[in-house]
Write a protein that holds these residues in place. Structure first.
Motif, mmCIF file in Angstrom:
data_model
loop_
_atom_site.group_PDB
_atom_site.id
_atom_site.type_symbol
_atom_site.label_atom_id
_atom_site.label_comp_id
_atom_site.label_asym_id
_atom_site.label_seq_id
_atom_site.Cartn_x
_atom_site.Cartn_y
_atom_site.Cartn_z
ATOM 1 N N THR A 1 1.236 -1.596 -0.165
ATOM 2 C CA THR A 1 -0.157 -0.192 0.107
ATOM 3 C C THR A 1 1.333 1.029 -0.174
ATOM 4 O O THR A 1 2.090 1.497 0.726
ATOM 5 C CB THR A 1 -0.995 -0.136 1.070
ATOM 6 N N TYR A 2 0.809 2.138 -1.119
ATOM 7 C CA TYR A 2 1.247 3.640 -1.348
ATOM 8 C C TYR A 2 0.213 4.313 -0.845
ATOM 9 O O TYR A 2 -0.676 4.871 -0.509
ATOM 10 C CB TYR A 2 1.744 4.039 -2.518
ATOM 11 N N VAL A 3 1.328 5.121 0.725
ATOM 12 C CA VAL A 3 -0.004 6.735 0.894
ATOM 13 C C VAL A 3 0.850 7.750 0.985
ATOM 14 O O VAL A 3 1.916 7.279 1.157
ATOM 15 C CB VAL A 3 0.135 6.120 2.244
ATOM 16 N N TYR A 4 0.304 8.936 0.807
ATOM 17 C CA TYR A 4 0.863 10.715 1.207
ATOM 18 C C TYR A 4 1.037 10.183 3.308
ATOM 19 O O TYR A 4 1.622 11.335 4.131
ATOM 20 C CB TYR A 4 -0.060 10.915 1.165
ATOM 21 N N THR A 5 -0.083 10.150 4.450
ATOM 22 C CA THR A 5 0.321 9.798 5.450
ATOM 23 C C THR A 5 0.353 8.133 6.241
ATOM 24 O O THR A 5 -1.168 7.849 5.229
ATOM 25 C CB THR A 5 -1.287 10.210 6.014
ATOM 26 N N TYR B 1 2.302 14.190 7.019
ATOM 27 C CA TYR B 1 2.487 13.651 5.554
ATOM 28 C C TYR B 1 3.909 13.332 4.975
ATOM 29 O O TYR B 1 4.612 14.044 5.595
ATOM 30 C CB TYR B 1 1.323 14.493 4.459
ATOM 31 N N THR B 2 3.976 11.927 3.957
ATOM 32 C CA THR B 2 5.187 11.898 3.368
ATOM 33 C C THR B 2 5.391 13.237 3.320
ATOM 34 O O THR B 2 6.846 13.741 2.718
ATOM 35 C CB THR B 2 5.195 10.505 2.922
ATOM 36 N N ASP B 3 5.028 13.268 2.059
ATOM 37 C CA ASP B 3 5.561 14.197 1.010
ATOM 38 C C ASP B 3 4.545 14.160 -0.416
ATOM 39 O O ASP B 3 3.169 13.839 -0.443
ATOM 40 C CB ASP B 3 6.344 13.988 0.188
ATOM 41 N N ARG C 1 4.314 13.580 -3.692
ATOM 42 C CA ARG C 1 4.569 11.564 -3.743
ATOM 43 C C ARG C 1 3.952 10.381 -2.760
ATOM 44 O O ARG C 1 4.021 11.314 -1.688
ATOM 45 C CB ARG C 1 6.328 10.906 -4.220
ATOM 46 N N THR C 2 3.533 9.555 -2.856
ATOM 47 C CA THR C 2 3.899 8.466 -2.099
ATOM 48 C C THR C 2 4.801 7.665 -1.234
ATOM 49 O O THR C 2 5.930 8.150 -1.869
ATOM 50 C CB THR C 2 2.096 7.405 -2.897
ATOM 51 N N GLU C 3 4.288 6.859 -0.842
ATOM 52 C CA GLU C 3 5.359 6.645 0.279
ATOM 53 C C GLU C 3 5.264 5.068 0.163
ATOM 54 O O GLU C 3 3.690 4.627 0.731
ATOM 55 C CB GLU C 3 6.252 7.355 1.749
#
Length: 221
Positions: free
Chosen positions: A149-153, A183-185, A188-190
């Motif tokens: 799963t890729y997330v912003y937060t 938030y990561t960024d 972009r997602t993380e």
């Protein structure tokens, strides 16, 4: 075939139950109970917490020792519904234990960084007792299994905290705060992993702990 004598059996059962109840009452030891005083609290605006309520004229100038009650953790209902087939019970229990310890560690670290306070292991030795709960924990990318799963937060959670004057058993303040992790960024997602989830929730709990320590410091001045 021998007939079952219902009337006689009922009499015997009634006598046994009565005897059992009498025996229980005769040998039961009264449980000591601590009476907690819950005065009327007034909600006041706080620069950080969503909701902060405090008793009138709170002043604890000699308060130094702080006891932290065991911290319970509960998941957000939507998270439980959406992940009912995605995560195991073992993961849920391990996560509760991990995040309970994480909040406690952050509180201890922050309070002991302030030379005024010392965290103690028993309520009897304390001046102030903290009774925190983590509610509505929602981890957007649960790190259980092979799903990526890729997330912003990383997610969100709520802190529900009661603060007591331990010497008088008086509730002096209540705190409620619900917020997302950083938030990561925004661009972009993380990839959500156990390490990234832990890191972002650690930052959130660090913020909670810093603001709790500041409030206790204000009470103690």
């Amino acid at each position: 075939m021998k007939r079952f004598n219902i009337a006689k059996t009922c009499q015997v059962l009634t006598a046994c139950i009565a005897l059992g109840l009498f025996t229980s009452f005769a040998h039961a030891e009264p449980k000591p109970q601590v009476q907690t005083v819950k005065p009327e609290l007034t909600e006041v605006k706080h620069d950080f917490f969503d909701k902060f309520s405090v008793a009138e004229n709170v002043a604890l100038p000699n308060a130094k020792k702080v006891f932290i009650e065991p911290i319970s953790v509960s998941f957000d209902k939507r998270w439980l519904r959406d992940n009912r087939t995605e995560v195991s019970e073992r993961y849920k229990e391990a996560t509760k234990e991990r995040y309970s310890k994480l909040l406690r560690d952050q509180l201890v670290k922050t309070l002991e960084k302030n030379e005024r306070f010392e965290v103690v292991e028993t309520a009897e030795a304390a001046d102030i007792t903290l009774a925190p709960e983590i509610l509505s924990l929602n981890i957007f990318g649960p790190d259980d299994g092979f799903k990526k799963t890729y997330v912003y937060t990383a997610g969100y959670a709520a802190l529900d905290l009661d603060i007591y004057n331990t010497k008088t058993n008086k509730l002096i303040a209540e705190v409620y705060d619900r917020r997302e992790t950083d938030y990561t960024d925004f661009t972009r997602t993380e990839l959500a992993t156990r390490a990234t989830n832990y890191r972002y929730f650690k930052r959130l709990m660090g913020k909670w702990s810093s603001n709790i320590a500041e409030q206790l410091d204000a009470f103690a001045k």
